[in-house]
Design an enzyme around this catalytic site. Structure first.
Site, PDB file in Angstrom:
ATOM      1  N   CYS A   1      -2.301   1.652   2.958  1.00 59.15           N
ATOM      2  CA  CYS A   1      -2.979   0.448   2.470  1.00 59.15           C
ATOM      3  C   CYS A   1      -4.444   0.525   2.895  1.00 59.15           C
ATOM      4  O   CYS A   1      -4.757   0.980   3.994  1.00 59.15           O
ATOM      5  CB  CYS A   1      -2.339  -0.802   3.064  1.00 59.15           C
ATOM      6  SG  CYS A   1      -3.024  -2.341   2.393  1.00 59.15           S
TER       7      CYS A   1
ATOM      8  N   SER B   1      -1.135 -14.016   1.283  1.00 58.04           N
ATOM      9  CA  SER B   1      -1.157 -13.837   2.738  1.00 58.04           C
ATOM     10  C   SER B   1      -2.434 -14.463   3.276  1.00 58.04           C
ATOM     11  O   SER B   1      -3.490 -13.847   3.269  1.00 58.04           O
ATOM     12  CB  SER B   1      -1.125 -12.346   3.074  1.00 58.04           C
ATOM     13  OG  SER B   1       0.102 -11.816   2.649  1.00 58.04           O
ATOM     14  N   LEU B   2      -2.323 -15.688   3.738  1.00 60.88           N
ATOM     15  CA  LEU B   2      -3.516 -16.449   4.107  1.00 60.88           C
ATOM     16  C   LEU B   2      -3.919 -16.181   5.570  1.00 60.88           C
ATOM     17  O   LEU B   2      -5.017 -15.735   5.846  1.00 60.88           O
ATOM     18  CB  LEU B   2      -3.227 -17.935   3.873  1.00 60.88           C
ATOM     19  CG  LEU B   2      -4.415 -18.813   3.566  1.00 60.88           C
ATOM     20  CD1 LEU B   2      -5.161 -18.353   2.328  1.00 60.88           C
ATOM     21  CD2 LEU B   2      -3.936 -20.254   3.370  1.00 60.88           C
TER      22      LEU B   2
ATOM     23  N   GLU C   1       8.053   3.604   2.776  1.00 60.95           N
ATOM     24  CA  GLU C   1       9.286   2.977   3.247  1.00 60.95           C
ATOM     25  C   GLU C   1       9.730   1.835   2.332  1.00 60.95           C
ATOM     26  O   GLU C   1       8.903   1.216   1.648  1.00 60.95           O
ATOM     27  CB  GLU C   1       9.087   2.445   4.677  1.00 60.95           C
ATOM     28  CG  GLU C   1       8.894   3.589   5.664  1.00 60.95           C
ATOM     29  CD  GLU C   1       8.685   3.148   7.111  1.00 60.95           C
ATOM     30  OE1 GLU C   1       9.173   3.861   7.999  1.00 60.95           O
ATOM     31  OE2 GLU C   1       8.047   2.116   7.354  1.00 60.95           O
TER      32      GLU C   1
ATOM     33  N   CYS D   1      -6.010  -4.888   7.498  1.00 59.09           N
ATOM     34  CA  CYS D   1      -5.700  -6.056   8.337  1.00 59.09           C
ATOM     35  C   CYS D   1      -5.281  -5.514   9.705  1.00 59.09           C
ATOM     36  O   CYS D   1      -4.341  -4.708   9.799  1.00 59.09           O
ATOM     37  CB  CYS D   1      -4.577  -6.889   7.723  1.00 59.09           C
ATOM     38  SG  CYS D   1      -4.959  -7.455   6.047  1.00 59.09           S
TER      39      CYS D   1
ATOM     40  N   CYS E   1      12.716  -4.926  -0.292  1.00 64.90           N
ATOM     41  CA  CYS E   1      11.272  -5.025  -0.063  1.00 64.90           C
ATOM     42  C   CYS E   1      10.674  -3.659  -0.412  1.00 64.90           C
ATOM     43  O   CYS E   1      11.017  -2.654   0.208  1.00 64.90           O
ATOM     44  CB  CYS E   1      11.037  -5.386   1.405  1.00 64.90           C
ATOM     45  SG  CYS E   1       9.302  -5.437   1.862  1.00 64.90           S
TER      46      CYS E   1
ATOM     47  N   ASN F   1       5.026  -9.844  14.286  1.00 68.41           N
ATOM     48  CA  ASN F   1       5.819  -8.713  14.775  1.00 68.41           C
ATOM     49  C   ASN F   1       4.899  -7.741  15.506  1.00 68.41           C
ATOM     50  O   ASN F   1       3.753  -7.547  15.091  1.00 68.41           O
ATOM     51  CB  ASN F   1       6.495  -8.008  13.599  1.00 68.41           C
ATOM     52  CG  ASN F   1       7.508  -8.913  12.942  1.00 68.41           C
ATOM     53  OD1 ASN F   1       8.414  -9.427  13.600  1.00 68.41           O
ATOM     54  ND2 ASN F   1       7.368  -9.146  11.639  1.00 68.41           N
TER      55      ASN F   1
ATOM     56  N   CYS G   1       8.116  -7.457   8.689  1.00 69.85           N
ATOM     57  CA  CYS G   1       6.809  -7.643   8.057  1.00 69.85           C
ATOM     58  C   CYS G   1       5.723  -7.004   8.907  1.00 69.85           C
ATOM     59  O   CYS G   1       5.620  -7.270  10.098  1.00 69.85           O
ATOM     60  CB  CYS G   1       6.469  -9.117   7.943  1.00 69.85           C
ATOM     61  SG  CYS G   1       7.618 -10.041   6.956  1.00 69.85           S
TER      62      CYS G   1
ATOM     63  N   CYS H   1      -1.535  -5.462  11.073  1.00 67.37           N
ATOM     64  CA  CYS H   1      -0.492  -4.864  10.234  1.00 67.37           C
ATOM     65  C   CYS H   1      -0.485  -3.348  10.433  1.00 67.37           C
ATOM     66  O   CYS H   1      -1.528  -2.697  10.328  1.00 67.37           O
ATOM     67  CB  CYS H   1      -0.765  -5.193   8.770  1.00 67.37           C
ATOM     68  SG  CYS H   1       0.359  -4.375   7.627  1.00 67.37           S
TER      69      CYS H   1
ATOM     70  N   GLY I   1       1.294  -1.383   1.361  1.00 63.89           N
ATOM     71  CA  GLY I   1       0.322  -1.428   0.273  1.00 63.89           C
ATOM     72  C   GLY I   1      -0.008  -2.824  -0.206  1.00 63.89           C
ATOM     73  O   GLY I   1       0.646  -3.802   0.154  1.00 63.89           O
ATOM     74  N   GLU I   2      -1.056  -2.895  -1.018  1.00 66.21           N
ATOM     75  CA  GLU I   2      -1.496  -4.158  -1.595  1.00 66.21           C
ATOM     76  C   GLU I   2      -1.155  -4.141  -3.092  1.00 66.21           C
ATOM     77  O   GLU I   2      -1.808  -3.437  -3.882  1.00 66.21           O
ATOM     78  CB  GLU I   2      -3.014  -4.320  -1.374  1.00 66.21           C
ATOM     79  CG  GLU I   2      -3.677  -5.416  -2.170  1.00 66.21           C
ATOM     80  CD  GLU I   2      -2.954  -6.765  -2.120  1.00 66.21           C
ATOM     81  OE1 GLU I   2      -2.515  -7.194  -1.047  1.00 66.21           O
ATOM     82  OE2 GLU I   2      -2.820  -7.387  -3.197  1.00 66.21           O
TER      83      GLU I   2
END
Ligand code: SAH
Length: 360
Positions: free
Chosen positions: A119, A222-223, A99, A123, A112, A300, A343, A126, A169-170
């Site tokens: 991924c 991304s902490l 996407e 996480c 974006c 989200n 996000c 996500c 993805g990372e």
């Protein structure tokens, strides 16, 4: 146009993976300016091959046959009164869905992009992480997302000014392809490197590689947690690259680049939104010179993570706590939540793994 990367023995994966030299090979026998016309049609004007009418129909057919595009449009979803558009594509080789999100603002248009199909970072909060990893994207597959989104923006007489590598993805687990795309955006599509932002979950070797790259792109980390115990839970890769190592990599990066780093922090109710979290985060932000900027993202909803996001007042309070300690924070306005375009919501219609965990 970069002709250096030519490797005649490995044919390009798709039209937007082809170098200038590889396009020239397909146009063999034509005058040299044809390649320039083609390149400009593809990257400056973002036209579909068939609309590059400076080339004859026969040439366009030859190109289409030898260098097919990589993305097959599957669906467009629209939100925010038409200002947010989410594109679902299937990769031509194997049906993997990815996407891309196009966001129109008053003064700019941002795309974006996804850098992997799925991924592997897992996480829990996500949706992409919940669905798992399929494969890396190529340079051309990343670039084609922006070309197609730009074509869409042009219909509204707008031009893409910002690109964020914050889709599926990372990016730093696919750094060479990401960097290839950065070069193309910068050199061929005229998008300033300062308007390109690479977001990472904290892959330390990737940050170190990025520090050796020449262009002044932005880095976001991304902490989500500023102590290892909590971060191990939220962002599993923290077990491999714990906070101290990550901060050292950030400091080394800053020494070379001297460009402010951003920290992203998805606000999860009762998990990472306390006064203690704010003070730990402020300490890490202030340990970098220049001080890191903080982006607060109200969590989200995703199917596999039951915990809610912090409410608006809680987010405000957290931002104020950071400000009291001298750390600037902005609250990211959520775009396209209703079409799962915000996000952490990009799962490309993939089923997610329901872990039944408490939420962290
Ligand atoms: N893998 C990269 C790129 C993804 S960017 C990275 O982790 O940085 C997407 C951003 O949205 C990341 O900061 C990610 O942690 C955050 N995010 C993921 N899930 C979210 C959710 N449900 N709500 C809000 N933000 C989320």
């Amino acid at each position: 146009m970069n002709q250096e990367a030519e490797r005649p023995s490995t044919p390009p994966r798709s039209l937007y993976d082809a170098t200038g030299a590889q396009l020239a090979a397909v146009l063999a026998g034509e005058p040299a300016y044809r390649v320039k016309q083609l390149w400009s049609g593809l990257y400056e004007q973002c036209k579909a091959l068939d609309d590059i009418t400076t080339l004859s129909a026969a040439l366009r057919t030859r190109l289409t046959e030898q260098l097919p595009t990589a993305l097959v449009p599957a669906r467009e979803s629209v939100s925010d009164k038409g200002d947010t558009i989410k594109f679902l594509w299937r990769l031509a080789d194997g049906n993997h869905p990815i996407e891309t999100v196009l966001m129109h603002y008053a003064d700019r248009v941002t795309v974006c992009v996804s850098t992997q199909a799925g991924c592997a970072m897992a996480c829990g909060f996500c949706a992409t992480g919940q669905a798992g990893f399929s494969r890396q994207l190529t340079v051309g597959e990343i670039v084609e997302q922006v070309v197609r989104a730009s074509r869409h923006a042009k219909q509204r007489k707008q031009r893409v000014a910002n690109i964020v590598f914050m889709g599926m993805g990372e990016p730093l687990a696919n750094e060479p392809a990401v960097w290839g795309a950065v070069e193309r955006f910068h050199a061929d599509m005229g998008i300033s490197a300062r308007h390109l932002t690479i977001s990472t979950v904290g892959i330390v070797p990737g940050i170190r590689t990025l520090a050796t790259r020449p262009l002044p792109v932005n880095l976001a980390v991304s902490l989500h947690a500023a102590r290892d115990e909590l971060r191990n839970d939220l962002v599993p890769i923290n077990k491999r690259y714990p906070l101290e190592e990550l901060m050292t990599a950030c400091r080394d990066y800053l020494r070379v680049k001297n460009r402010r780093i951003s920290f992203e922090w998805a606000m999860i109710a009762g998990v990472n939104d306390s006064a203690r979290d704010a003070s730990e985060l402020a300490k890490l932000a202030l340990s970098l010179k220049p001080t890191a900027h903080v982006n607060l993202i109200p969590l989200n909803p995703t199917p596999g993570f039951p915990t809610r996001g912090t409410d608006a007042a809680g987010v405000r309070r957290f931002a104020d706590r950071l400000a009291d300690r001298g750390v600037n924070a902005t609250i990211r306005r959520n775009r396209g939540t209703d079409i799962d375009a915000a996000c952490g919501q990009l799962a490309a219609g993939q089923p997610v793994v329901l872990t039944g965990r408490r939420g962290v």
